[in-house]
Design an enzyme around this catalytic site. Structure first.
Site, PDB file in Angstrom:
ATOM      1  CD  GLU A 177      -5.617 -11.958 -25.317  1.00  0.00           C
ATOM      2  OE1 GLU A 177      -4.223 -11.410 -24.783  1.00  0.00           O
ATOM      3  OE2 GLU A 177      -6.502 -12.158 -24.526  1.00  0.00           O
ATOM      4  CE  LYS A 219      -4.645 -15.050 -23.738  1.00  0.00           C
ATOM      5  NZ  LYS A 219      -3.615 -15.704 -22.821  1.00  0.00           N
TER       6      LYS A 219
HETATM    7  C1  5MM Z   1      -4.059 -12.079 -16.751  1.00  0.00           C
HETATM    8  O1  5MM Z   1      -4.376 -11.019 -18.022  1.00  0.00           O
HETATM    9  C2  5MM Z   1      -4.073 -10.512 -18.816  1.00  0.00           C
HETATM   10  C3  5MM Z   1      -3.936  -9.226 -18.435  1.00  0.00           C
HETATM   11  O2  5MM Z   1      -4.865  -8.668 -18.696  1.00  0.00           O
HETATM   12  P1  5MM Z   1      -4.776  -6.519 -18.434  1.00  0.00           P
HETATM   13  O3  5MM Z   1      -3.542  -5.913 -19.615  1.00  0.00           O
HETATM   14  O4  5MM Z   1      -5.624  -6.227 -18.299  1.00  0.00           O
HETATM   15  O5  5MM Z   1      -4.093  -6.449 -17.009  1.00  0.00           O
HETATM   16  C4  5MM Z   1      -4.685 -10.782 -19.977  1.00  0.00           C
HETATM   17  O6  5MM Z   1      -4.573 -10.297 -21.555  1.00  0.00           O
HETATM   18  C5  5MM Z   1      -4.631 -12.498 -19.769  1.00  0.00           C
HETATM   19  O7  5MM Z   1      -3.724 -12.911 -21.161  1.00  0.00           O
HETATM   20  C6  5MM Z   1      -5.690 -12.828 -21.280  1.00  0.00           C
HETATM   21  O8  5MM Z   1      -7.486 -12.101 -21.410  1.00  0.00           O
HETATM   22  C7  5MM Z   1      -6.706 -14.396 -20.982  1.00  0.00           C
HETATM   23  O9  5MM Z   1      -6.679 -14.639 -19.664  1.00  0.00           O
HETATM   24  P2  5MM Z   1      -7.875 -14.236 -19.038  1.00  0.00           P
HETATM   25  O10 5MM Z   1      -8.742 -14.352 -17.841  1.00  0.00           O
HETATM   26  O11 5MM Z   1      -9.184 -14.431 -19.886  1.00  0.00           O
HETATM   27  O12 5MM Z   1      -7.561 -16.302 -19.059  1.00  0.00           O
END
Ligand code: 5MM
Length: 340
Positions: A177, A219
């Site tokens: 990602e 991703k």
């Molecule tokens: C769920 O959020 C994930 C964890 O983030 P942190 O490590 O900052 O706590 C994040 O990686 C998430 O899987 C992705 O960014 C996708 O989430 P969004 O909200 O952008 O769809």
């Protein structure tokens, strides 16, 4: 490395009409989410919330896998059943976030590099024993004055590729990602340029580290205008730019691309995905791996009366999952959105 097993897991993750539920918030991030519903972030509340999400009836219909945080992979329901078992029964592949977060990149103020490679081989071996079938590592790329630097992009690509190779050695599918953040006032054209350069760098690094692309999921972030840009590109333009960028930078051997929502509203994230799929066929399935855009409405409903509102919140999650499942096939419409 069992290539066949990696390939079949990766394909299952992007099976038609299905996508990934991202519930891998680290303690800092889940606290921010719980603050929205005035709920303390403690182990039991985090379990209750994630148990609610994962026990949604029929979750597997449009959700192929869920990314968990370390704590959740080890947790049990209030009745003592491991959450991994719950997922296996529902046909939802257990995934695990293995990065240790994005930290300041020394020598490059304002830029970040994701850490977590030390001891990763041992952690992956344990995660595989606990039932994880795929893993996720998120790098963040910021667009701004003189940013990103090639040093930042390359450091993150190198780490993503080393992580991906270690995952495959452990029989776990890597989800790579590289998130280009929406923050800032940049235009969609600038986002395109940075996203393309980031993806090209990533795929060069994956090649150098001998990563099997057929057993890897990308991703990706969508190509959008910066959140503070005065001119916001419409849905069709976002869809065309994102697809064009991916076609130019992502090999066809990747079994699937799933998007993050990155701060887009629930419905806009669904509309963007749908518009992209309507431009198909593409070399790879395009699906979702949303965190906020899948959870937000369900979290708000659950927050009105935690646990008591489990069923109501599950209905909200199931609906968003269905809308995105349809969008992954290019079949989402106002009728699907309003049929609750
Ligand atoms: C769920 O959020 C994930 C964890 O983030 P942190 O490590 O900052 O706590 C994040 O990686 C998430 O899987 C992705 O960014 C996708 O989430 P969004 O909200 O952008 O769809």
């Amino acid at each position: 490395m069992n290539a066949e097993q990696l390939i079949s897991t990766a394909q299952a993750m992007v099976a038609e009409g299905r996508g990934i539920l991202a519930i891998d918030e680290s303690h800092g991030t889940i606290k921010k989410r719980f603050d929205l519903i005035n709920l303390e972030s403690n182990e039991d509340n985090r379990r209750d919330y994630r148990q609610m999400l994962l026990t949604t009836e029929g979750l597997g219909e449009h959700i192929s896998g869920a990314i968990l945080f370390d704590e959740t992979l080890r947790q049990k329901t209030r009745d003592g059943v491991s959450l991994v078992e719950v997922m296996n029964k529902a046909g939802v592949l257990p995934g695990i976030k293995v990065d240790k977060g994005a930290h300041e990149l020394a020598g490059h103020p304002g830029e970040k590099v994701t850490e977590g490679l030390d001891g990763l081989r041992e952690r992956l071996a344990e995660y595989a024993k606990l039932g994880a079938k795929f893993a996720k590592w998120r790098a963040v790329i910021t667009i701004g004055d003189g940013m990103p630097t090639s040093a930042c992009v390359e450091a993150n690509s190198h780490a993503l590729a080393r992580y991906a190779a270690l995952c495959q050695e452990a029989g776990i599918v890597p989800m790579v990602e590289p998130e280009v953040l929406m923050d800032g006032n940049h235009t969609i054209e600038e986002c395109y340029e940075v996203t393309e350069a980031t993806l090209r760098s990533l795929f060069t690094a994956l090649y150098e580290q001998n990563v099997l692309l057929e057993g890897t999921i990308l991703k990706a972030s969508m190509v959008v205008s910066g959140a503070d840009c005065a001119e916001q590109a419409p849905i069709e333009e976002v869809a065309e730019a994102t697809v064009s960028c991916l076609r130019n930078a992502v090999p066809a051997s990747i079994p699937g691309i799933v998007f993050l929502s990155g701060g887009q509203s629930d419905i806009l994230a669904t509309q963007h995905l749908n518009a992209m799929n309507q431009l198909g066929p593409h070399p790879w399935p395009l699906s979702f791996s949303y965190g906020r855009a899948l959870q937000h409405a369900a979290l708000m409903t659950w927050g009105e009366a935690p646990v008591e509102n489990d069923k109501k919140a599950q209905a909200v999650l199931a609906h968003r999952a269905k809308c995105n499942g349809y969008a992954a096939m290019g079949r989402y419409s106002d009728e699907v959105e309003s049929a609750k």
